[in-house]
Design a protein around this motif. Structure first.
Motif, PDB file in Angstrom:
ATOM      1  N   GLU A 183       0.836  -1.207   0.000  1.00 50.85           N
ATOM      2  CA  GLU A 183       0.000   0.000   0.000  1.00 50.85           C
ATOM      3  C   GLU A 183       0.871   1.258   0.000  1.00 50.85           C
ATOM      4  O   GLU A 183       0.558   2.235  -0.688  1.00 50.85           O
ATOM      5  CB  GLU A 183      -0.919  -0.016   1.221  1.00 50.85           C
ATOM      6  N   VAL A 184       1.964   1.241   0.756  1.00 51.55           N
ATOM      7  CA  VAL A 184       2.878   2.381   0.756  1.00 51.55           C
ATOM      8  C   VAL A 184       3.459   2.599  -0.639  1.00 51.55           C
ATOM      9  O   VAL A 184       3.530   3.723  -1.145  1.00 51.55           O
ATOM     10  CB  VAL A 184       4.014   2.164   1.775  1.00 51.55           C
ATOM     11  N   LEU A 185       3.853   1.513  -1.299  1.00 50.94           N
ATOM     12  CA  LEU A 185       4.415   1.616  -2.647  1.00 50.94           C
ATOM     13  C   LEU A 185       3.355   2.068  -3.647  1.00 50.94           C
ATOM     14  O   LEU A 185       3.638   2.856  -4.557  1.00 50.94           O
ATOM     15  CB  LEU A 185       5.008   0.267  -3.063  1.00 50.94           C
ATOM     16  N   ARG A 186       2.133   1.576  -3.476  1.00 52.71           N
ATOM     17  CA  ARG A 186       1.056   1.964  -4.396  1.00 52.71           C
ATOM     18  C   ARG A 186       0.812   3.467  -4.335  1.00 52.71           C
ATOM     19  O   ARG A 186       0.628   4.121  -5.371  1.00 52.71           O
ATOM     20  CB  ARG A 186      -0.228   1.211  -4.048  1.00 52.71           C
ATOM     21  N   ARG A 187       0.816   4.023  -3.144  1.00 53.31           N
ATOM     22  CA  ARG A 187       0.601   5.452  -2.989  1.00 53.31           C
ATOM     23  C   ARG A 187       1.713   6.257  -3.651  1.00 53.31           C
ATOM     24  O   ARG A 187       1.505   7.418  -4.030  1.00 53.31           O
ATOM     25  CB  ARG A 187       0.507   5.807  -1.513  1.00 53.31           C
ATOM     26  N   ALA A 188       2.883   5.626  -3.788  1.00 48.89           N
ATOM     27  CA  ALA A 188       4.005   6.299  -4.451  1.00 48.89           C
ATOM     28  C   ALA A 188       4.027   5.995  -5.951  1.00 48.89           C
ATOM     29  O   ALA A 188       4.976   6.386  -6.640  1.00 48.89           O
ATOM     30  CB  ALA A 188       5.323   5.869  -3.809  1.00 48.89           C
ATOM     31  N   GLY A 189       2.993   5.319  -6.434  1.00 44.46           N
ATOM     32  CA  GLY A 189       2.916   5.014  -7.859  1.00 44.46           C
ATOM     33  C   GLY A 189       3.742   3.817  -8.286  1.00 44.46           C
ATOM     34  O   GLY A 189       4.040   3.641  -9.475  1.00 44.46           O
ATOM     35  N   ILE A 190       4.107   2.951  -7.339  1.00 43.97           N
ATOM     36  CA  ILE A 190       4.922   1.769  -7.634  1.00 43.97           C
ATOM     37  C   ILE A 190       4.050   0.530  -7.515  1.00 43.97           C
ATOM     38  O   ILE A 190       3.563   0.203  -6.425  1.00 43.97           O
ATOM     39  CB  ILE A 190       6.121   1.685  -6.667  1.00 43.97           C
ATOM     40  N   HIS A 191       3.852  -0.164  -8.641  1.00 43.95           N
ATOM     41  CA  HIS A 191       2.978  -1.329  -8.653  1.00 43.95           C
ATOM     42  C   HIS A 191       3.697  -2.605  -9.060  1.00 43.95           C
ATOM     43  O   HIS A 191       3.354  -3.695  -8.599  1.00 43.95           O
ATOM     44  CB  HIS A 191       1.792  -1.111  -9.608  1.00 43.95           C
ATOM     45  N   THR A 192       4.666  -2.520  -9.958  1.00 47.24           N
ATOM     46  CA  THR A 192       5.365  -3.696 -10.478  1.00 47.24           C
ATOM     47  C   THR A 192       6.814  -3.714  -9.988  1.00 47.24           C
ATOM     48  O   THR A 192       7.331  -2.717  -9.458  1.00 47.24           O
ATOM     49  CB  THR A 192       5.364  -3.711 -12.007  1.00 47.24           C
ATOM     50  N   ILE A 193       7.463  -4.862 -10.185  1.00 46.57           N
ATOM     51  CA  ILE A 193       8.862  -4.979  -9.785  1.00 46.57           C
ATOM     52  C   ILE A 193       9.740  -4.081 -10.655  1.00 46.57           C
ATOM     53  O   ILE A 193      10.709  -3.487 -10.167  1.00 46.57           O
ATOM     54  CB  ILE A 193       9.312  -6.451  -9.862  1.00 46.57           C
ATOM     55  N   GLU A 194       9.398  -3.944 -11.925  1.00 39.81           N
ATOM     56  CA  GLU A 194      10.159  -3.056 -12.800  1.00 39.81           C
ATOM     57  C   GLU A 194      10.098  -1.617 -12.289  1.00 39.81           C
ATOM     58  O   GLU A 194      11.117  -0.907 -12.263  1.00 39.81           O
ATOM     59  CB  GLU A 194       9.618  -3.129 -14.225  1.00 39.81           C
ATOM     60  N   GLU A 195       8.927  -1.172 -11.857  1.00 35.56           N
ATOM     61  CA  GLU A 195       8.788   0.178 -11.305  1.00 35.56           C
ATOM     62  C   GLU A 195       9.548   0.323  -9.986  1.00 35.56           C
ATOM     63  O   GLU A 195      10.051   1.405  -9.668  1.00 35.56           O
ATOM     64  CB  GLU A 195       7.309   0.503 -11.113  1.00 35.56           C
ATOM     65  N   THR A 196       9.643  -0.778  -9.239  1.00 27.96           N
ATOM     66  CA  THR A 196      10.407  -0.760  -7.990  1.00 27.96           C
ATOM     67  C   THR A 196      11.888  -0.520  -8.270  1.00 27.96           C
ATOM     68  O   THR A 196      12.548   0.273  -7.585  1.00 27.96           O
ATOM     69  CB  THR A 196      10.228  -2.093  -7.238  1.00 27.96           C
ATOM     70  N   VAL A 197      12.406  -1.207  -9.299  1.00 32.57           N
ATOM     71  CA  VAL A 197      13.817  -1.034  -9.661  1.00 32.57           C
ATOM     72  C   VAL A 197      14.064   0.387 -10.152  1.00 32.57           C
ATOM     73  O   VAL A 197      15.054   1.036  -9.786  1.00 32.57           O
ATOM     74  CB  VAL A 197      14.232  -2.065 -10.725  1.00 32.57           C
ATOM     75  N   ARG A 198      13.146   0.911 -10.969  1.00 27.04           N
ATOM     76  CA  ARG A 198      13.308   2.260 -11.512  1.00 27.04           C
ATOM     77  C   ARG A 198      13.268   3.315 -10.405  1.00 27.04           C
ATOM     78  O   ARG A 198      13.915   4.361 -10.505  1.00 27.04           O
ATOM     79  CB  ARG A 198      12.228   2.550 -12.554  1.00 27.04           C
ATOM     80  N   ALA A 199      12.504   3.056  -9.355  1.00 27.09           N
ATOM     81  CA  ALA A 199      12.411   4.023  -8.259  1.00 27.09           C
ATOM     82  C   ALA A 199      13.760   4.221  -7.582  1.00 27.09           C
ATOM     83  O   ALA A 199      14.070   5.319  -7.103  1.00 27.09           O
ATOM     84  CB  ALA A 199      11.371   3.565  -7.244  1.00 27.09           C
TER      85      ALA A 199
END
Length: 466
Positions: A183-199
């Motif tokens: 939920e914390v990641l979703r609020r930051a616009g992070i939904h997928t593992i690829e978006e996690t790496v890009r963050a």
């Protein structure tokens, strides 16, 4: 293992093969432990209230668990895994990690695949049920591979393909990312593992804290250096749920605690453990977290005892402002169960029934043979003096319906109905799923492990994740 409890029941009961089977609590407070793939088509899932499962799949077979049978099958699977490597890390009755490198049984991807296929064939010969094998260079990746292999398959993640595989998956795939973190990641616009790496690691550290953020970033990059740990000893077993909206209704909170207690005991029994201390966890509307615990007189795996203890703990917690998370756990684990007779007496009194007492002979001595158990729950093994072994399909209005069949039968067995007090009908012993192997045979016996399996068309395997 694939839908483990349900698959074992289908292997034991020919009439249920290819049918929707749900194993778990069958009462109004029951929770689904495992659903067969046929039942999952209708939306039935583990941890779902049984009442909801019945609405989704009213035609399914709803059975009580037979943990002694599941443990027996699990022991045979674990014995096969132990032959592959000294490093076997069981996660539950139906899942384990295996370090193939430590056993010297696989040095290349091709060798690992051959080991996995051979394992699947061996398990099919020994247990008669199916499973899925995931092969990869790290635990997280191997677990993902085993999930992709289901049902009854094998998936190998080749070195160099990890990032491409992980990219489109949701963040919940990563170890350590539960509902709250997601939920914390979703609020930051992070939904997928690829978006996690890009963050990037710096952003994740800001969002999740230094240690947790760095760990999530490493996992998202496919870096998982956690070793396979043999004979890991768990200190506690727990389950928890986070709600999307704060819950204020006291009846709803009490209902959720009961369900969590049932799920916790399901995990406890699956691990073959019992526990002495019941723990309630409550995270309130302002993110403050309270824990309350109660230590019982002895270890237990009785769902009613755990549920009642959790409810007593809840009585001392103010939830009027709202609850974000609830959890129920059991600690002070043991390998045996000591019945809580006091709790049994309380339940009997609440139900208006006399407390249980041992059967006694006229002279006051305890009878050598207690009165037979006449509780006929769906799925239990029975034996009739004239018709032989069978299992309970259902009971009610003074009658019990039994289907007489054996695991090796090709066609469903015949069904007969008897009075619940029929003197010729008694509880029975589980029949072996594979002909020629006694149901209680030592899983470590070499006689139960084929050395050179043929690897036929119905081969299957344990969820071994090297």
């Amino acid at each position: 293992m694939d839908a483990f409890y349900a698959s074992v029941e289908q292997a034991a009961k020919p009439s249920l093969r290819g049918k929707a089977v749900v194993v778990g609590g069958i009462g109004p407070r029951g929770v689904v432990a495992t659903a067969s793939y046929e039942a999952r088509v209708f939306g039935v899932r583990s941890a779902m209230p049984t009442a909801q499962a019945r609405r989704l799949c009213p035609h399914g077979a709803y059975l009580v668990p037979r943990f002694e049978v599941y443990r027996s099958v699990s022991e045979r699977v674990m014995a096969l895994l132990a032959r592959l490597s000294p490093l076997v890390e069981p996660l539950s009755l139906d899942e384990a990690f295996v370090d193939l490198a430590a056993g010297g049984s696989a040095g290349t991807a091709a060798e690992a695949r051959a080991v996995g296929e051979r394992l699947r064939a061996e398990i099919a010969a020994v247990t008669g049920v199916t499973g899925s094998v995931g092969l990869a260079g790290a635990k997280m990746l191997a677990k993902i591979a085993s999930e992709r292999a289901k049902p009854d398959g094998l998936v190998l993640i080749a070195p160099g393909t990890e990032r491409e595989l992980l990219a489109p998956l949701t963040v919940r795939t990563l170890p350590g990312v539960g509902p709250a973190t997601a939920e914390v990641l979703r609020r930051a616009g992070i939904h997928t593992i690829e978006e996690t790496v890009r963050a990037g690691e710096a952003e994740l550290t800001r969002l999740l804290g230094k240690a947790h953020g760095a760990g999530v970033f490493r996992m998202a990059c496919g870096v998982d250096d956690r070793p396979v740990v043999a004979e890991r000893e768990g200190k506690s077993i727990s389950v928890e749920d986070t709600f999307q909206v704060d819950v204020t209704d006291r009846a709803r909170i009490r209902f959720e605690v009961r369900g969590l207690a049932e799920r916790c005991v399901t995990r406890l029994r699956a691990a073959g453990r019992s526990g002495r201390t019941v723990v309630l966890k409550v995270r309130r509307y302002d993110f403050s977290t309270l824990t309350r615990s109660e230590t019982l007189r002895g270890p237990t795996d009785d769902p009613a005892v755990v549920r009642e203890a959790a409810e007593r703990l809840l009585e001392g917690v103010d939830t009027t402002e709202g609850v974000r998370l609830l959890g129920v756990g059991v600690s002070a684990l043991a390998d045996f169960t000591q019945e809580d007779l006091f709790a049994q007496s309380e339940r009997a009194a609440a139900d208006g029934a006399p407390a249980p007492e041992p059967a006694r002979a006229p002279g006051g001595e305890e009878n050598e043979e207690p009165a037979p158990d006449r509780t006929w729950l769906p799925g239990l093994d029975v034996r009739h003096e004239r018709y032989g072994p069978g299992w309970v399909q259902g009971s009610g209005v003074g009658r019990v319906t039994v289907r007489f069949e054996r695991p090796e039968d090709r066609a469903p067995g015949r069904v007969r109905t008897f009075p619940v007090d029929d003197p010729e009908l008694r509880r029975g012993e589980p029949l072996p799923l594979v002909p020629g192997l006694p149901a209680g045979q030592d899983s470590g016996s070499e006689a139960s492990v084929p050395k050179s399996p043929s690897g036929g068309g119905s081969s299957s395997g344990g969820r071994s994740s090297p």
